[in-house]
Design an enzyme around this catalytic site. Structure first.
Site, mmCIF file in Angstrom:
data_model
loop_
_atom_site.group_PDB
_atom_site.id
_atom_site.type_symbol
_atom_site.label_atom_id
_atom_site.label_comp_id
_atom_site.label_asym_id
_atom_site.label_seq_id
_atom_site.Cartn_x
_atom_site.Cartn_y
_atom_site.Cartn_z
ATOM 1 N N ASN A 139 0.806 -1.232 0.000
ATOM 2 C CA ASN A 139 0.000 0.000 0.000
ATOM 3 C C ASN A 139 0.839 1.283 0.000
ATOM 4 O O ASN A 139 0.337 2.335 -0.380
ATOM 5 C CB ASN A 139 -0.912 0.043 1.235
ATOM 6 C CG ASN A 139 -2.010 -1.004 1.171
ATOM 7 O OD1 ASN A 139 -2.834 -1.019 0.261
ATOM 8 N ND2 ASN A 139 -2.001 -1.914 2.128
ATOM 9 N N MET A 169 2.989 2.933 -1.573
ATOM 10 C CA MET A 169 3.242 3.847 -2.691
ATOM 11 C C MET A 169 1.962 4.185 -3.465
ATOM 12 O O MET A 169 2.020 4.759 -4.548
ATOM 13 C CB MET A 169 4.302 3.255 -3.626
ATOM 14 C CG MET A 169 5.663 3.119 -2.934
ATOM 15 S SD MET A 169 6.947 2.567 -4.058
ATOM 16 C CE MET A 169 8.291 2.265 -2.902
ATOM 17 N N LYS A 170 0.828 3.827 -2.892
ATOM 18 C CA LYS A 170 -0.449 4.188 -3.530
ATOM 19 C C LYS A 170 -0.775 5.654 -3.208
ATOM 20 O O LYS A 170 -0.369 6.170 -2.150
ATOM 21 C CB LYS A 170 -1.568 3.288 -3.022
ATOM 22 C CG LYS A 170 -1.440 1.838 -3.519
ATOM 23 C CD LYS A 170 -2.433 0.920 -2.837
ATOM 24 C CE LYS A 170 -2.335 -0.504 -3.389
ATOM 25 N NZ LYS A 170 -3.104 -1.472 -2.577
ATOM 26 N N HIS A 200 4.066 0.372 -6.955
ATOM 27 C CA HIS A 200 2.653 0.006 -7.155
ATOM 28 C C HIS A 200 1.808 0.974 -6.336
ATOM 29 O O HIS A 200 1.974 1.042 -5.136
ATOM 30 C CB HIS A 200 2.439 -1.424 -6.679
ATOM 31 C CG HIS A 200 1.015 -1.880 -6.683
ATOM 32 N ND1 HIS A 200 0.388 -2.283 -7.839
ATOM 33 C CD2 HIS A 200 0.092 -1.985 -5.692
ATOM 34 C CE1 HIS A 200 -0.864 -2.646 -7.540
ATOM 35 N NE2 HIS A 200 -1.075 -2.461 -6.259
ATOM 36 N N ASN A 258 -3.459 0.709 -13.128
ATOM 37 C CA ASN A 258 -3.928 -0.552 -12.555
ATOM 38 C C ASN A 258 -5.419 -0.721 -12.858
ATOM 39 O O ASN A 258 -6.204 0.213 -12.658
ATOM 40 C CB ASN A 258 -3.707 -0.482 -11.030
ATOM 41 C CG ASN A 258 -3.819 -1.824 -10.321
ATOM 42 O OD1 ASN A 258 -3.536 -2.869 -10.901
ATOM 43 N ND2 ASN A 258 -4.206 -1.787 -9.058
ATOM 44 N N GLU A 259 -5.802 -1.882 -13.361
ATOM 45 C CA GLU A 259 -7.220 -2.268 -13.479
ATOM 46 C C GLU A 259 -8.081 -1.289 -14.274
ATOM 47 O O GLU A 259 -9.177 -0.925 -13.832
ATOM 48 C CB GLU A 259 -7.828 -2.470 -12.076
ATOM 49 C CG GLU A 259 -7.105 -3.500 -11.239
ATOM 50 C CD GLU A 259 -7.750 -3.731 -9.877
ATOM 51 O OE1 GLU A 259 -8.733 -3.059 -9.540
ATOM 52 O OE2 GLU A 259 -7.252 -4.597 -9.147
ATOM 53 N N GLU A 302 0.852 -10.237 -8.253
ATOM 54 C CA GLU A 302 0.187 -10.284 -6.939
ATOM 55 C C GLU A 302 -0.325 -11.691 -6.645
ATOM 56 O O GLU A 302 -1.461 -11.887 -6.217
ATOM 57 C CB GLU A 302 -0.990 -9.293 -6.905
ATOM 58 C CG GLU A 302 -0.610 -7.867 -7.219
ATOM 59 C CD GLU A 302 -1.805 -6.905 -7.246
ATOM 60 O OE1 GLU A 302 -2.868 -7.245 -6.719
ATOM 61 O OE2 GLU A 302 -1.640 -5.806 -7.808
ATOM 62 N N TRP A 330 1.603 -12.064 -3.022
ATOM 63 C CA TRP A 330 0.943 -10.893 -2.423
ATOM 64 C C TRP A 330 0.786 -11.008 -0.906
ATOM 65 O O TRP A 330 -0.335 -11.067 -0.376
ATOM 66 C CB TRP A 330 -0.389 -10.628 -3.129
ATOM 67 C CG TRP A 330 -0.818 -9.187 -3.009
ATOM 68 C CD1 TRP A 330 -1.975 -8.716 -2.438
ATOM 69 C CD2 TRP A 330 -0.106 -8.033 -3.454
ATOM 70 N NE1 TRP A 330 -2.003 -7.343 -2.503
ATOM 71 C CE2 TRP A 330 -0.872 -6.897 -3.127
ATOM 72 C CE3 TRP A 330 1.123 -7.847 -4.104
ATOM 73 C CZ2 TRP A 330 -0.469 -5.590 -3.408
ATOM 74 C CZ3 TRP A 330 1.533 -6.557 -4.385
ATOM 75 C CH2 TRP A 330 0.745 -5.453 -4.040
HETATM 76 C C1 XIL Z 1 -4.755 -4.576 -1.515
HETATM 77 C C2 XIL Z 1 -3.856 -4.543 -0.291
HETATM 78 O O1 XIL Z 1 -3.153 -5.759 -0.185
HETATM 79 C C3 XIL Z 1 -4.677 -4.295 0.951
HETATM 80 O O2 XIL Z 1 -3.841 -4.139 2.086
HETATM 81 C C4 XIL Z 1 -5.527 -3.048 0.763
HETATM 82 O O3 XIL Z 1 -6.386 -2.900 1.871
HETATM 83 C C5 XIL Z 1 -6.355 -3.122 -0.512
HETATM 84 O O4 XIL Z 1 -5.480 -3.384 -1.619
HETATM 85 N N1 XIL Z 1 -5.320 -5.533 -6.508
HETATM 86 C C6 XIL Z 1 -4.287 -4.638 -6.341
HETATM 87 C C7 XIL Z 1 -3.698 -4.430 -5.002
HETATM 88 O O5 XIL Z 1 -3.763 -4.118 -7.340
HETATM 89 O O6 XIL Z 1 -3.229 -3.118 -4.810
HETATM 90 C C8 XIL Z 1 -4.667 -4.781 -3.906
HETATM 91 O O7 XIL Z 1 -3.966 -4.722 -2.667
HETATM 92 C C9 XIL Z 1 -5.268 -6.142 -4.130
HETATM 93 C C10 XIL Z 1 -6.016 -6.178 -5.432
#
Ligand code: XIL
Length: 379
Positions: A96, A98-99, A133, A181-182, A289, A337
């Site tokens: 988390n 670097m979000k 990430h 991402n996504e 992940e 992950w």
């Molecule tokens: C998750 C983390 O692991 C958690 O700690 C946080 O609460 C929510 O995000 N896809 C992603 C990741 O790209 O960033 C996510 O990580 C899981 C799903």
């Protein structure tokens, strides 16, 4: 006298131990998620969900094996968490830290670099690569995004500043970024429930990749998404996206497949064919992940030996598929992950039941899933 008493006590101890082994022999034994089970089966083989490792992942792997890590656990002093991360992995992704929700939590002007910097420091001390990430995602984005009151042009300028500030801060320290991402739906079309799509239009992905490249000419730029191993329409959507970036002269270096999978889904042949499709782009491929869910229907109240064995085999299969399907010069690595099951984002969990998707037990016991990966890497 004392000596005889000691021998008697010792014999009693061995008797109890051998009886308890016998009582679990001959059938799948129930190991609790925390304690495991050390019985013997009819072949004399251990039926424990844990084992004693001979090798670490990083010493056996010919490509990077990484972990999604939580900075506060990494840095708490004397932590087993830190020792395991240092010993087993040669790449780290911040789970988390670097979000945008962490680095830029409230106003555009204020940054909180400490969590990400702690990850960088840990990685430097342990000779590890860092994967960044993530810059742009429809979740966990900067705090000011939702309340932004300016025009769309001003919004875009603010996002450009944010992307460039973050990439510049970590320039030379991270090897790579999940830039976006996504961004896609399952059918391969662009996700519309994203503030970036809504305020910047469908070219937002091209713009963000361009800004990241401007801020750091050397860092590897990735597109990251889920269900790429299972859903060919989404995989094809990523191929189309990559082609559209390339056609527009926008740099992209790699594709991240999140790989949140289950023991029974997707099948190995489906994973292989989707990975092949993405590999054919010629880009770097990151399993970014990885975790393997064992309790999707919630029927298990503890991790059984059979479930742990299925999970071991799936981890092994995934690493074998990666090894065989992705050419060496496109192997960016495989990242798991999280560390312990209890640390997983799937626990306490999304569906009100526990899961055991990772490689380590509560007390950092090595699960046999770790052994499965070692077997794949040594083959
Ligand atoms: C998750 C983390 O692991 C958690 O700690 C946080 O609460 C929510 O995000 N896809 C992603 C990741 O790209 O960033 C996510 O990580 C899981 C799903």
């Amino acid at each position: 006298m004392k000596h005889t008493k000691f021998i008697t006590l010792l014999s009693l101890f061995f008797l109890i131990v051998s009886c308890s082994n016998e009582s679990t022999s001959g059938g799948p034994s129930l190991g609790s998620g925390n304690t495991g089970n050390d019985g013997d089966n009819n072949n004399g083989q251990s039926e424990s969900i844990y084992y004693s490792p001979q090798y670490s992942l990083k010493e056996v792997a010919s490509y990077y094996v990484g972990v999604g890590a939580t900075w506060s656990r990494l840095t708490s002093s004397g932590s087993n968490y830190g020792s395991i991360v240092g010993r087993e992995f040669n790449s780290i992704t911040a789970g988390n830290a670097m979000k945008g929700s962490v680095t830029n939590p409230e106003t555009i002007e204020e940054y909180n670099w400490e969590p990400g910097d702690e990850i960088i420091n840990f990685a430097e001390e342990n000779n590890q690569r860092v994967h960044g990430h993530t810059l742009i995602w429809h979740n966990q984005y900067p705090g000011w995004i939702d309340s932004f009151s300016g025009t769309d042009e001003q919004f875009e300028a603010a996002v450009e500043k944010y992307v460039k500030d973050v990439v510049s801060h970590y320039k030379g320290k991270v090897a790579s970024w999940d830039v976006v991402n996504e961004a896609l739906e399952s059918n391969g079309s662009l996700r519309t429930n994203s503030p970036f799509y809504q305020r910047m239009g469908e070219d937002y992905i091209k713009k963000v990749f361009t800004w990241a490249r401007e801020a750091d000419p050397d860092v590897k730029l990735f597109y990251n998404d889920y269900s790429l191993a299972s859903t060919s329409s989404k995989t094809q959507g990523v191929v189309n996206l990559v082609n559209s970036l390339k056609d527009a002269g926008v740099d992209i270096d790699g594709i991240g497949l999140q790989m949140h999978i289950r023991v029974d889904y997707p099948t190995n042949s489906t994973i292989t064919s989707n990975v092949k499709t993405l590999t054919d782009t010629g880009l770097l491929i990151h399993f970014s992940e990885l975790d393997v869910i064992v309790n999707d229907n919630g029927s298990l109240s503890e991790l059984t030996y059979n479930a742990a064995l299925d999970q071991k085999n799936k981890y092994k299969d995934v690493f074998e598929i990666y090894d065989e399907t992705v050419p060496d010069d496109q192997k960016f690595g495989v990242t798991i992950w999280g560390v312990r099951d209890i640390d997983s984002w799937l626990n306490p969990n999304m569906n009100n039941h526990s899961d055991w998707p990772l490689l380590f037990g509560l007390e950092y016991e090595y699960k046999i899933a770790h052994e499965g990966i070692i077997e794949a890497l040594k083959d």
